[in-house]
Design a protein around this motif. Structure first.
Motif, PDB file in Angstrom:
ATOM      1  N   UNK A   1     -13.474 -16.665 -12.964  1.00 47.51           N
ATOM      2  CA  UNK A   1     -13.308 -15.591 -13.943  1.00 47.51           C
ATOM      3  C   UNK A   1     -13.416 -14.227 -13.261  1.00 47.51           C
ATOM      4  N   UNK A   2     -14.408 -14.062 -12.406  1.00 46.26           N
ATOM      5  CA  UNK A   2     -14.620 -12.774 -11.736  1.00 46.26           C
ATOM      6  C   UNK A   2     -13.447 -12.398 -10.832  1.00 46.26           C
ATOM      7  N   UNK A   3     -12.837 -13.403 -10.190  1.00 40.70           N
ATOM      8  CA  UNK A   3     -11.754 -13.129  -9.241  1.00 40.70           C
ATOM      9  C   UNK A   3     -10.372 -13.432  -9.801  1.00 40.70           C
ATOM     10  N   UNK A   4     -10.252 -13.594 -11.112  1.00 41.21           N
ATOM     11  CA  UNK A   4      -8.973 -13.948 -11.731  1.00 41.21           C
ATOM     12  C   UNK A   4      -7.879 -12.921 -11.455  1.00 41.21           C
TER      13      UNK A   4
ATOM     14  N   UNK B   1     -11.363 -16.254   1.346  1.00 35.58           N
ATOM     15  CA  UNK B   1     -12.741 -16.246   0.847  1.00 35.58           C
ATOM     16  C   UNK B   1     -12.757 -16.248  -0.677  1.00 35.58           C
ATOM     17  N   UNK B   2     -11.917 -15.421  -1.278  1.00 34.25           N
ATOM     18  CA  UNK B   2     -11.824 -15.367  -2.738  1.00 34.25           C
ATOM     19  C   UNK B   2     -11.414 -16.740  -3.286  1.00 34.25           C
ATOM     20  N   UNK B   3     -10.467 -17.397  -2.628  1.00 30.33           N
ATOM     21  CA  UNK B   3     -10.031 -18.730  -3.071  1.00 30.33           C
ATOM     22  C   UNK B   3     -11.185 -19.732  -2.978  1.00 30.33           C
ATOM     23  N   UNK B   4     -11.952 -19.683  -1.886  1.00 30.23           N
ATOM     24  CA  UNK B   4     -13.110 -20.573  -1.738  1.00 30.23           C
ATOM     25  C   UNK B   4     -14.138 -20.326  -2.832  1.00 30.23           C
TER      26      UNK B   4
ATOM     27  N   UNK C   1     -18.704 -19.823   5.408  1.00 24.12           N
ATOM     28  CA  UNK C   1     -17.294 -19.929   5.063  1.00 24.12           C
ATOM     29  C   UNK C   1     -16.441 -20.203   6.292  1.00 24.12           C
ATOM     30  N   UNK C   2     -15.337 -20.861   6.071  1.00 21.44           N
ATOM     31  CA  UNK C   2     -14.347 -21.046   7.129  1.00 21.44           C
ATOM     32  C   UNK C   2     -13.131 -20.160   6.861  1.00 21.44           C
ATOM     33  N   UNK C   3     -13.225 -19.299   5.850  1.00 22.81           N
ATOM     34  CA  UNK C   3     -12.115 -18.418   5.479  1.00 22.81           C
ATOM     35  C   UNK C   3     -11.773 -17.472   6.623  1.00 22.81           C
ATOM     36  N   UNK C   4     -10.489 -17.276   6.822  1.00 24.44           N
ATOM     37  CA  UNK C   4     -10.008 -16.366   7.871  1.00 24.44           C
ATOM     38  C   UNK C   4      -9.710 -14.969   7.334  1.00 24.44           C
TER      39      UNK C   4
END
Length: 81
Positions: free
Chosen positions: A43-46, A30-33, A22-25
């Motif tokens: 669905x899991x992260x809605x 990370x959730x968006x990726x 990941x390149x998430x900071x």
């Protein structure tokens, strides 16, 4: 980075864990990726207000930085009984 999923998060995603490049900071990034990957992640992260996150086994917030983190765990809030 190793991502762990527990309880209904694991059921919705269909995996107990996975290794992710990941390149998430932040956790939010990370959730968006992850959510952009497939519908099951979306669905899991809605509703992240229904989730908790731990970074390297320490409870954290979704705006926390990921720099140096080796493990991220997502799980629903715990209730006692």
């Amino acid at each position: 980075m190793q991502i762990l999923y527990f309880a209904w998060v694991r059921e919705r995603i269909g995996l107990p864990r996975e290794n992710v490049e990941t390149s998430a900071k932040t956790v939010n990034e990370l959730v968006a990726e992850l959510s952009a990957r497939e519908e099951r992640y979306a669905v899991a992260f809605a509703d992240t207000s229904a989730l908790r996150v731990a970074l390297d086994q320490e409870l954290s917030e979704f705006d926390a930085p990921l720099e140096g983190v080796r493990e991220v765990a997502f799980f629903p809030p715990m209730t006692g009984g």
